[in-house]
Design a protein around this motif. Structure first.
Motif, PDB file in Angstrom:
ATOM      1  N   ASP A 187      -5.948  -5.351 -15.241  1.00  0.00           N
ATOM      2  CA  ASP A 187      -6.999  -5.597 -14.249  1.00  0.00           C
ATOM      3  C   ASP A 187      -6.381  -5.473 -12.855  1.00  0.00           C
ATOM      4  N   PHE A 188      -6.387  -4.253 -12.354  1.00  0.00           N
ATOM      5  CA  PHE A 188      -5.816  -3.936 -11.047  1.00  0.00           C
ATOM      6  C   PHE A 188      -6.936  -3.818 -10.025  1.00  0.00           C
ATOM      7  N   ARG A 189      -6.715  -4.418  -8.850  1.00  0.00           N
ATOM      8  CA  ARG A 189      -7.669  -4.328  -7.752  1.00  0.00           C
ATOM      9  C   ARG A 189      -6.900  -4.137  -6.446  1.00  0.00           C
ATOM     10  N   GLY A 190      -7.496  -3.410  -5.514  1.00  0.00           N
ATOM     11  CA  GLY A 190      -6.821  -3.164  -4.252  1.00  0.00           C
ATOM     12  C   GLY A 190      -7.757  -3.336  -3.075  1.00  0.00           C
ATOM     13  N   VAL A 191      -7.184  -3.685  -1.941  1.00  0.00           N
ATOM     14  CA  VAL A 191      -7.946  -3.798  -0.698  1.00  0.00           C
ATOM     15  C   VAL A 191      -7.209  -3.026   0.386  1.00  0.00           C
ATOM     16  N   ARG A 192      -7.964  -2.268   1.170  1.00  0.00           N
ATOM     17  CA  ARG A 192      -7.386  -1.542   2.308  1.00  0.00           C
ATOM     18  C   ARG A 192      -7.774  -2.267   3.587  1.00  0.00           C
ATOM     19  N   TYR A 193      -6.763  -2.804   4.258  1.00  0.00           N
ATOM     20  CA  TYR A 193      -7.023  -3.507   5.509  1.00  0.00           C
ATOM     21  C   TYR A 193      -7.157  -2.517   6.664  1.00  0.00           C
ATOM     22  N   SER A 224       2.402   9.081   7.578  1.00  0.00           N
ATOM     23  CA  SER A 224       3.580   8.241   7.783  1.00  0.00           C
ATOM     24  C   SER A 224       4.130   7.829   6.426  1.00  0.00           C
ATOM     25  N   PRO A 225       5.426   7.487   6.355  1.00  0.00           N
ATOM     26  CA  PRO A 225       5.969   6.964   5.095  1.00  0.00           C
ATOM     27  C   PRO A 225       5.205   5.740   4.603  1.00  0.00           C
ATOM     28  N   TYR A 226       4.827   4.865   5.521  1.00  0.00           N
ATOM     29  CA  TYR A 226       4.092   3.651   5.153  1.00  0.00           C
ATOM     30  C   TYR A 226       2.770   4.006   4.471  1.00  0.00           C
ATOM     31  N   GLY A 227       1.994   4.901   5.089  1.00  0.00           N
ATOM     32  CA  GLY A 227       0.717   5.296   4.515  1.00  0.00           C
ATOM     33  C   GLY A 227       0.878   5.989   3.175  1.00  0.00           C
ATOM     34  N   ALA A 228       1.894   6.865   3.071  1.00  0.00           N
ATOM     35  CA  ALA A 228       2.130   7.576   1.815  1.00  0.00           C
ATOM     36  C   ALA A 228       2.465   6.605   0.687  1.00  0.00           C
ATOM     37  N   LEU A 229       3.255   5.575   0.994  1.00  0.00           N
ATOM     38  CA  LEU A 229       3.650   4.618  -0.038  1.00  0.00           C
ATOM     39  C   LEU A 229       2.514   3.669  -0.401  1.00  0.00           C
ATOM     40  N   LYS A 230       1.645   3.369   0.550  1.00  0.00           N
ATOM     41  CA  LYS A 230       0.456   2.586   0.209  1.00  0.00           C
ATOM     42  C   LYS A 230      -0.448   3.377  -0.736  1.00  0.00           C
ATOM     43  N   PHE A 259      -3.409  -5.514  -5.041  1.00  0.00           N
ATOM     44  CA  PHE A 259      -2.518  -4.752  -4.165  1.00  0.00           C
ATOM     45  C   PHE A 259      -3.142  -4.648  -2.784  1.00  0.00           C
ATOM     46  N   THR A 260      -2.345  -4.917  -1.758  1.00  0.00           N
ATOM     47  CA  THR A 260      -2.846  -4.839  -0.388  1.00  0.00           C
ATOM     48  C   THR A 260      -2.434  -3.505   0.219  1.00  0.00           C
ATOM     49  N   SER A 261      -3.418  -2.628   0.365  1.00  0.00           N
ATOM     50  CA  SER A 261      -3.202  -1.304   0.926  1.00  0.00           C
ATOM     51  C   SER A 261      -3.640  -1.299   2.389  1.00  0.00           C
ATOM     52  N   SER A 262      -3.895  -0.117   2.939  1.00  0.00           N
ATOM     53  CA  SER A 262      -4.029  -0.023   4.393  1.00  0.00           C
ATOM     54  C   SER A 262      -4.873   1.170   4.812  1.00  0.00           C
ATOM     55  N   ILE A 263      -5.420   1.058   6.007  1.00  0.00           N
ATOM     56  CA  ILE A 263      -6.086   2.167   6.678  1.00  0.00           C
ATOM     57  C   ILE A 263      -5.157   3.375   6.810  1.00  0.00           C
ATOM     58  N   ALA A 264      -3.842   3.132   6.735  1.00  0.00           N
ATOM     59  CA  ALA A 264      -2.854   4.199   6.924  1.00  0.00           C
ATOM     60  C   ALA A 264      -2.933   5.285   5.857  1.00  0.00           C
ATOM     61  N   VAL A 265      -3.581   5.017   4.715  1.00  0.00           N
ATOM     62  CA  VAL A 265      -3.680   6.057   3.683  1.00  0.00           C
ATOM     63  C   VAL A 265      -4.540   7.225   4.157  1.00  0.00           C
ATOM     64  N   LEU A 283       0.559   5.691  -2.771  1.00  0.00           N
ATOM     65  CA  LEU A 283       1.277   5.702  -4.045  1.00  0.00           C
ATOM     66  C   LEU A 283       0.997   4.427  -4.836  1.00  0.00           C
ATOM     67  N   GLY A 284       1.018   3.277  -4.153  1.00  0.00           N
ATOM     68  CA  GLY A 284       0.733   2.012  -4.820  1.00  0.00           C
ATOM     69  C   GLY A 284      -0.664   1.979  -5.413  1.00  0.00           C
ATOM     70  N   GLU A 285      -1.635   2.504  -4.670  1.00  0.00           N
ATOM     71  CA  GLU A 285      -3.007   2.576  -5.184  1.00  0.00           C
ATOM     72  C   GLU A 285      -3.061   3.426  -6.456  1.00  0.00           C
ATOM     73  N   LEU A 286      -2.448   4.602  -6.399  1.00  0.00           N
ATOM     74  CA  LEU A 286      -2.529   5.540  -7.521  1.00  0.00           C
ATOM     75  C   LEU A 286      -1.824   4.991  -8.759  1.00  0.00           C
ATOM     76  N   TYR A 287      -0.676   4.366  -8.568  1.00  0.00           N
ATOM     77  CA  TYR A 287       0.016   3.764  -9.710  1.00  0.00           C
ATOM     78  C   TYR A 287      -0.799   2.614 -10.294  1.00  0.00           C
ATOM     79  N   GLY A 288      -1.394   1.804  -9.424  1.00  0.00           N
ATOM     80  CA  GLY A 288      -2.213   0.704  -9.915  1.00  0.00           C
ATOM     81  C   GLY A 288      -3.393   1.195 -10.735  1.00  0.00           C
TER      82      GLY A 288
END
Length: 319
Positions: A161-167, A138-144, A114-120, A146-151
């Motif tokens: 095997d879930f992995r994430g990166v925050r750009y 922001s909605p974008y950061g909140a949803l990123k 999952f590609t997350s973001s500094i916006a979190v 959310l994606g991390e937490l669900y993963g």
């Protein structure tokens, strides 16, 4: 066995697709957009499925038909769009990610990135790291987030095997509408056009060249599972100011017409995004200096100017 890249026609996803094809991987793009302009030279080596990430059945069908083992999820609405259409944003960035996870669980996909973001981390100033509090504004950061937490929940509950990166903030050719701020300082001069930039010239941040974003993502993907302790990693870029970037661009393009409005004096503003865990656990470091990334960006834009020409950027908009 194939690797599926959702959002694979976009700014970062297309770079990853190209890298995977270069490595001899079987790649399937799943995207609502059929515009392969950044991949036209290798499109015969790619399988393309036009589909909507909000439709679980379409994802399941693509995984079954193409025997997908691995998924990278780049499908998302950008931050500005999320503010304008927040309900659609929840469906694409939120439900879409859960659909990827659920389809992966049902069909035994081996790994999801999952590609997350500094916006979190929200609108922070100063320094943050992987463990800093996450307060998206922001909605974008909140949803990123959310994606991390669900993963992470799918990983704990089902063993996926879930992995994430925050750009951090990225730059490079092909940046959509030069959305990320640094790209705005590079693209217009490369095309022989002026740029008027309404951000403080002395703002310092960690910036990452898009090709290094792909390199870091592959580093996380390829790591043995017992080496992946954190699961979701900050990717640290290279610290520089907007003025540093303007100076580099002017060294490469001496007649570059770059203006900061207004010019800002005084102590620099810091907004630094540290990625200690990725460096310590997996040995991450960027391959490109800022100057090397800017040179490469300018070369790519000049090689294919028709892909990037879209008017002149002035006063925070294209005209």
């Amino acid at each position: 066995m194939a690797t599926m890249v959702t959002g694979g026609t976009g700014f970062i996803g297309s770079r990853l697709v190209r890298k995977l094809v270069d490595q001899g991987k079987e790649v399937v793009i799943f995207d609502i957009s059929s515009n392969l302009k950044f991949l036209k030279d290798i499109k015969e080596k790619i399988k393309f499925v036009q589909g909507d990430i909000t439709n679980l059945n379409e994802i399941i069908e693509a995984i079954k038909v193409h025997n997908v083992e691995y998924i990278y999820n780049y499908a998302a609405l950008l931050s500005g769009v999320c503010r304008v259409v927040p309900v659609r944003a929840i469906n694409v960035n939120g439900v879409g990610m859960v659909n990827i996870l659920e389809a992966s669980r049902l069909l035994d996909v081996k790994k999801v990135v999952f590609t997350s973001s500094i916006a979190v981390f929200g609108g922070f100033t100063g320094d943050i790291n992987d463990d800093s509090p996450k307060y998206p504004v922001s909605p974008y950061g909140a949803l990123k987030l959310l994606g991390e937490l669900y993963g992470l929940w799918y990983q704990r509950t089902y063993g996926l095997d879930f992995r994430g990166v925050r750009y951090p903030l990225l730059y490079g050719s092909g940046d959509p509408y030069a959305y990320h701020m640094l790209s705005r300082l590079i693209e217009n001069p490369a095309l022989g056009k002026p740029v008027e930039f309404q951000f403080p010239s002395n703002r310092i941040g960690h910036w990452l060249y898009v090709k290094d974003a792909v390199n870091a993502t592959l580093l996380v993907f390829n790591a043995e599972e017992n080496m992946v302790k954190k699961r979701v990693y900050n990717i640290e870029g290279v610290a520089c100011s907007f003025q540093d970037v303007a100076d580099i661009v002017r060294r490469i393009i001496p007649d570059a017409d770059i203006k900061f409005v207004p010019e800002e004096k005084g102590p620099p503003r810091r907004r630094l995004f540290h990625g200690t865990y990725l460096k310590e656990e997996l040995g991450w470091k960027p391959s490109y200096t800022v100057e090397e990334g800017i040179k490469d960006t300018i070369e790519e834009i000049r090689k294919n100017p028709e892909l990037y020409s879209r008017g002149v950027y002035q006063k925070n908009r294209w005209i």
